[in-house]
Design a protein around this motif. Structure first.
Motif, PDB file in Angstrom:
ATOM      1  N   ARG A  98      19.788  54.411  48.082  1.00  0.00           N
ATOM      2  CA  ARG A  98      20.707  53.692  49.332  1.00  0.00           C
ATOM      3  C   ARG A  98      20.182  52.447  49.397  1.00  0.00           C
ATOM      4  NH1 ARG A  98      21.143  52.429  54.561  1.00  0.00           N
ATOM      5  NH2 ARG A  98      18.828  53.317  54.941  1.00  0.00           N
ATOM      6  N   TYR A 101      20.341  49.868  46.516  1.00  0.00           N
ATOM      7  CA  TYR A 101      21.519  49.364  46.263  1.00  0.00           C
ATOM      8  C   TYR A 101      22.137  48.356  47.370  1.00  0.00           C
ATOM      9  CZ  TYR A 101      22.504  51.874  41.596  1.00  0.00           C
ATOM     10  OH  TYR A 101      22.367  52.009  40.518  1.00  0.00           O
ATOM     11  N   LYS A 102      21.604  48.828  48.785  1.00  0.00           N
ATOM     12  CA  LYS A 102      21.766  47.946  49.795  1.00  0.00           C
ATOM     13  C   LYS A 102      21.133  46.705  49.644  1.00  0.00           C
ATOM     14  CE  LYS A 102      21.745  47.401  54.822  1.00  0.00           C
ATOM     15  NZ  LYS A 102      21.359  48.155  55.920  1.00  0.00           N
ATOM     16  N   ARG A 107      26.507  46.917  43.240  1.00  0.00           N
ATOM     17  CA  ARG A 107      27.954  47.352  43.272  1.00  0.00           C
ATOM     18  C   ARG A 107      27.546  48.873  43.673  1.00  0.00           C
ATOM     19  NH1 ARG A 107      32.429  47.424  38.752  1.00  0.00           N
ATOM     20  NH2 ARG A 107      31.563  49.654  38.698  1.00  0.00           N
ATOM     21  N   LYS A 108      28.492  49.544  44.741  1.00  0.00           N
ATOM     22  CA  LYS A 108      28.411  50.898  45.305  1.00  0.00           C
ATOM     23  C   LYS A 108      29.665  51.666  44.332  1.00  0.00           C
ATOM     24  CE  LYS A 108      25.936  48.976  48.349  1.00  0.00           C
ATOM     25  NZ  LYS A 108      25.744  47.465  48.510  1.00  0.00           N
ATOM     26  N   SER A 109      29.337  52.354  43.636  1.00  0.00           N
ATOM     27  CA  SER A 109      30.399  52.965  42.499  1.00  0.00           C
ATOM     28  C   SER A 109      30.582  54.468  42.710  1.00  0.00           C
ATOM     29  CB  SER A 109      29.917  52.624  41.098  1.00  0.00           C
ATOM     30  OG  SER A 109      29.760  51.083  41.039  1.00  0.00           O
ATOM     31  N   ASN A 119      34.835  56.381  48.522  1.00  0.00           N
ATOM     32  CA  ASN A 119      33.462  55.850  48.154  1.00  0.00           C
ATOM     33  C   ASN A 119      32.616  56.070  49.221  1.00  0.00           C
ATOM     34  OD1 ASN A 119      31.417  53.780  47.606  1.00  0.00           O
ATOM     35  ND2 ASN A 119      32.787  53.069  46.142  1.00  0.00           N
ATOM     36  N   THR A 120      31.291  56.742  48.726  1.00  0.00           N
ATOM     37  CA  THR A 120      30.190  56.798  49.772  1.00  0.00           C
ATOM     38  C   THR A 120      29.576  55.400  50.558  1.00  0.00           C
ATOM     39  OG1 THR A 120      28.391  56.759  48.138  1.00  0.00           O
ATOM     40  CG2 THR A 120      29.470  59.093  48.258  1.00  0.00           C
ATOM     41  N   LYS A 121      29.945  54.601  49.830  1.00  0.00           N
ATOM     42  CA  LYS A 121      29.444  53.202  50.203  1.00  0.00           C
ATOM     43  C   LYS A 121      27.937  52.952  50.173  1.00  0.00           C
ATOM     44  CE  LYS A 121      33.562  52.490  53.154  1.00  0.00           C
ATOM     45  NZ  LYS A 121      34.336  53.668  52.677  1.00  0.00           N
ATOM     46  N   ASP A 122      27.275  53.665  49.480  1.00  0.00           N
ATOM     47  CA  ASP A 122      25.867  53.630  49.392  1.00  0.00           C
ATOM     48  C   ASP A 122      25.297  53.769  48.136  1.00  0.00           C
ATOM     49  OD1 ASP A 122      25.915  55.974  49.755  1.00  0.00           O
ATOM     50  OD2 ASP A 122      24.559  56.059  51.699  1.00  0.00           O
ATOM     51  N   ASN A 123      26.011  54.196  47.410  1.00  0.00           N
ATOM     52  CA  ASN A 123      25.890  54.575  45.733  1.00  0.00           C
ATOM     53  C   ASN A 123      25.019  55.946  45.565  1.00  0.00           C
ATOM     54  OD1 ASN A 123      26.870  53.323  43.147  1.00  0.00           O
ATOM     55  ND2 ASN A 123      24.887  53.624  42.754  1.00  0.00           N
ATOM     56  N   THR A 124      25.169  56.633  46.863  1.00  0.00           N
ATOM     57  CA  THR A 124      24.467  57.929  46.852  1.00  0.00           C
ATOM     58  C   THR A 124      25.511  59.184  46.703  1.00  0.00           C
ATOM     59  OG1 THR A 124      24.243  58.380  49.128  1.00  0.00           O
ATOM     60  CG2 THR A 124      22.359  57.172  48.139  1.00  0.00           C
TER      61      THR A 124
END
Length: 280
Positions: A98, A101-102, A107-109, A119-124
């Motif tokens: 998290r 990526y922040k 990009r949060k994918s 989307n989880t908005k933090d790539n976790t």
């Protein structure tokens, strides 16, 4: 017994997520340089040069080497003499992803549910694999996996009678079906044996092996060389636009299997093949 604070794991994974997405690993740099020198197709050579320029700009300007910064895949090899203190280890790993990526503006994918697609908005969460090994160290491998190449991967449940020729056909068919969609030049991870899921895990982990490091098993080493030669003779080439560099490496891992089966997985990765390894 050695005690490790899980906050140390978080900090390392945060840094590794950023490093993997900004800088090409040394083995892949070498592979790209060698491919450029050996590429005979004019357009193929031009594409490889553009890739080299892109990677240089990414490192100098601190921007991702690819717009798809991937889903974080984490391999944890944990010494059996290690004791963790602090938060739950899995929470610590995901917190590292998290933060990486922040703070890395990556990009949060990742989506929460495969069908609802929020989307989880933090790539976790990350995809995490644990192995218990001898010793009191922890080996962390962070391998962000983009889905252009991931979507081109396949599992084959071959019959034992298919043998080594069946394995070759499966690998070559996967590469030919992928064509330009996997962003060649590619690295091909292959898992042979085990069960349905074990061979897929081996194929994924095979991608983290250095591109210039061949199998220690003689017949597997020869198979890696043969398949790489055949793949590079397909003419798919850099970017799928033709040339003699379709793959940098074929990495094969094997495991015992059942008398009735011959599972084979092919996990393809694009030319960046991101992976960072640290010992803690």
């Amino acid at each position: 017994m050695r005690t490790i604070q899980t906050s140390v794991i978080t900090e390392n994974i945060k840094e590794m997520c950023i490093e993997a997405n900004y800088y090409l690993s040394e083995d892949m740099k070498t592979a790209l340089d060698q491919a450029y020198e050996g590429e005979k197709n004019r357009l193929g050579k031009q594409i490889l040069n553009q890739l080299k320029e892109n990677l240089q700009i990414a490192g100098e300007d601190m921007i991702p080497i690819c717009q798809d910064t991937g889903m974080a895949v984490i391999f944890m090899e944990i010494g059996q003499d290690v004791h963790f203190e602090g938060s739950l280890l899995e929470d610590a790993i995901n917190e590292g992803v998290r933060l990486g990526y922040k703070e890395g503006y990556l990009r949060k994918s990742v989506v929460k549910d495969p069908l609802m697609r929020e989307n989880t908005k933090d790539n976790t969460p990350a995809v995490i694999y644990y192995e218990i090994v001898p010793g009191d160290k922890v080996k962390i491998t962070v391998a962000p996996k983009g889905f252009g190449s991931e979507n081109m991967s396949r599992v084959f449940m071959l019959k034992p009678a298919d043998g080594i020729d069946g394995v070759k056909e499966a690998v070559l068919a996967s590469v030919m079906d992928a064509g330009p969609n996997a962003c060649p030049p590619i690295v091909v991870g292959v898992g042979i044996g085990g069960t349905f899921e074990k061979c897929a895990w081996m194929a994924k982990k095979a991608l983290t092996r250095p591109a210039d490091q061949r199998s220690w098993i003689p017949y597997v080493k020869e198979l890696e060389k043969e398949l790489l030669d055949k793949i590079n003779k397909t003419g798919i080439g850099p970017g799928g636009l033709g040339g003699n560099t379709t793959a940098f490496a074929v990495n094969i891992e094997t495991y015992p299997t059942h008398i009735a089966g011959l599972p084979v997985a092919v996990n393809i990765c694009c030319h960046v093949n991101r992976h960072v390894v640290r010992m803690v």
